[in-house]
Design a protein around this motif. Structure first.
Motif, PDB file in Angstrom:
ATOM      1  N   MET A   1      35.479  27.948  43.594  1.00 24.77           N
ATOM      2  CA  MET A   1      36.192  29.431  43.091  1.00 24.77           C
ATOM      3  C   MET A   1      36.327  30.331  44.383  1.00 24.77           C
ATOM      4  N   GLU A   2      37.554  30.389  44.987  1.00 25.60           N
ATOM      5  CA  GLU A   2      37.993  31.159  45.961  1.00 25.60           C
ATOM      6  C   GLU A   2      38.601  32.732  45.083  1.00 25.60           C
ATOM      7  N   ILE A   3      38.087  33.741  45.561  1.00 25.80           N
ATOM      8  CA  ILE A   3      38.483  34.947  45.132  1.00 25.80           C
ATOM      9  C   ILE A   3      39.493  35.727  46.038  1.00 25.80           C
ATOM     10  N   LEU A   4      40.881  35.351  45.777  1.00 27.12           N
ATOM     11  CA  LEU A   4      41.868  36.210  46.604  1.00 27.12           C
ATOM     12  C   LEU A   4      41.766  37.547  46.628  1.00 27.12           C
ATOM     13  N   ASP A   5      41.543  38.162  45.575  1.00 27.87           N
ATOM     14  CA  ASP A   5      41.888  39.589  45.227  1.00 27.87           C
ATOM     15  C   ASP A   5      41.080  40.105  44.251  1.00 27.87           C
ATOM     16  N   GLY A   6      40.239  40.896  44.010  1.00 28.45           N
ATOM     17  CA  GLY A   6      39.651  41.400  42.880  1.00 28.45           C
ATOM     18  C   GLY A   6      38.231  41.712  42.896  1.00 28.45           C
ATOM     19  N   ASP A   7      37.309  41.838  42.077  1.00 26.30           N
ATOM     20  CA  ASP A   7      36.127  42.254  41.985  1.00 26.30           C
ATOM     21  C   ASP A   7      35.395  41.693  40.785  1.00 26.30           C
ATOM     22  N   LEU A   8      34.319  41.213  40.924  1.00 22.58           N
ATOM     23  CA  LEU A   8      33.729  40.568  39.782  1.00 22.58           C
ATOM     24  C   LEU A   8      32.064  40.307  40.079  1.00 22.58           C
TER      25      LEU A   8
ATOM     26  N   ILE B   1      34.481  40.385  34.923  1.00 23.57           N
ATOM     27  CA  ILE B   1      35.718  40.967  35.954  1.00 23.57           C
ATOM     28  C   ILE B   1      35.787  42.197  35.655  1.00 23.57           C
ATOM     29  N   LYS B   2      35.533  42.871  36.921  1.00 22.61           N
ATOM     30  CA  LYS B   2      35.461  44.342  36.966  1.00 22.61           C
ATOM     31  C   LYS B   2      36.909  45.216  37.344  1.00 22.61           C
ATOM     32  N   ALA B   3      37.420  44.364  37.829  1.00 20.46           N
ATOM     33  CA  ALA B   3      39.054  44.712  38.489  1.00 20.46           C
ATOM     34  C   ALA B   3      39.851  43.379  38.404  1.00 20.46           C
ATOM     35  N   PRO B   4      41.256  43.537  37.993  1.00 15.28           N
ATOM     36  CA  PRO B   4      41.999  42.342  37.891  1.00 15.28           C
ATOM     37  C   PRO B   4      41.850  41.526  39.296  1.00 15.28           C
ATOM     38  N   THR B   5      41.478  40.207  38.905  1.00 12.78           N
ATOM     39  CA  THR B   5      41.094  39.433  39.940  1.00 12.78           C
ATOM     40  C   THR B   5      42.143  38.104  39.943  1.00 12.78           C
ATOM     41  N   ASP B   6      42.523  37.859  41.171  1.00 11.55           N
ATOM     42  CA  ASP B   6      43.667  36.595  41.521  1.00 11.55           C
ATOM     43  C   ASP B   6      42.548  35.634  42.193  1.00 11.55           C
ATOM     44  N   TYR B   7      42.541  34.415  41.858  1.00  7.84           N
ATOM     45  CA  TYR B   7      41.834  33.249  42.115  1.00  7.84           C
ATOM     46  C   TYR B   7      42.531  32.069  42.358  1.00  7.84           C
ATOM     47  N   CYS B   8      41.773  31.143  43.145  1.00  6.21           N
ATOM     48  CA  CYS B   8      42.365  29.873  43.422  1.00  6.21           C
ATOM     49  C   CYS B   8      40.740  28.849  43.212  1.00  6.21           C
ATOM     50  N   CYS B   9      40.949  27.971  42.130  1.00  3.57           N
ATOM     51  CA  CYS B   9      40.105  27.120  41.746  1.00  3.57           C
ATOM     52  C   CYS B   9      40.211  25.734  42.080  1.00  3.57           C
ATOM     53  N   SER B  10      39.415  25.210  42.959  1.00  4.52           N
ATOM     54  CA  SER B  10      39.439  23.740  43.442  1.00  4.52           C
ATOM     55  C   SER B  10      38.803  22.758  42.884  1.00  4.52           C
ATOM     56  N   PHE B  11      39.007  21.888  42.282  1.00  3.12           N
ATOM     57  CA  PHE B  11      38.252  20.809  41.534  1.00  3.12           C
ATOM     58  C   PHE B  11      37.829  19.796  42.604  1.00  3.12           C
ATOM     59  N   LEU B  12      36.440  19.564  42.573  1.00  4.32           N
ATOM     60  CA  LEU B  12      35.695  18.722  43.572  1.00  4.32           C
ATOM     61  C   LEU B  12      35.318  17.486  42.978  1.00  4.32           C
ATOM     62  N   LYS B  13      35.491  16.459  43.657  1.00  6.22           N
ATOM     63  CA  LYS B  13      34.872  15.366  42.940  1.00  6.22           C
ATOM     64  C   LYS B  13      34.116  14.507  44.001  1.00  6.22           C
TER      65      LYS B  13
END
Length: 104
Positions: free
Chosen positions: A54-61, A92-104
């Motif tokens: 889980m890469e958090i692009l912007d936000g706070d959690l 989630i403490k502030a609106p959060t933009d994320y990229c989730c990569s599924f790893l195998k």
């Protein structure tokens, strides 16, 4: 990487928790899959099948990962890993933009 090239985007959104969490699935030519999503403030528990990055692009959690003794704070520009076949919770403490990569 700020953009992806040569991908397929699934048009239908993944919508969770009454619309407070949503994402779009991105498929790559090599078979890898990611989701790009957005979470509104609140507390959400997710279940995983495959391991995830889980890469958090912007936000706070805060995240409670399997086996953790306490919450971990994660902000824009940071990331965390989640094992497969697991459950994790985010506050989630502030609106959060994320990229989730599924790893195998």
């Amino acid at each position: 990487m700020s953009e992806f090239s040569n991908v397929t985007v699934v048009k239908k959104a993944n919508v969770y928790f009454g619309g407070n969490v949503s994402s779009r699935t991105i498929r790559f030519a090599d078979g890898t899959v990611k989701t790009l999503g957005f979470m509104l403030p609140g507390e959400y528990t997710f279940n995983t099948a495959d391991p995830e990055l889980m890469e958090i692009l912007d936000g706070d959690l805060d995240v409670w990962l399997p086996g953790a003794a306490h919450w971990q704070t994660v902000k824009g520009g940071e990331s965390f890993n989640v094992p497969g076949n697991a459950q994790f919770t985010v506050k989630i403490k502030a609106p959060t933009d994320y990229c989730c990569s599924f790893l195998k």
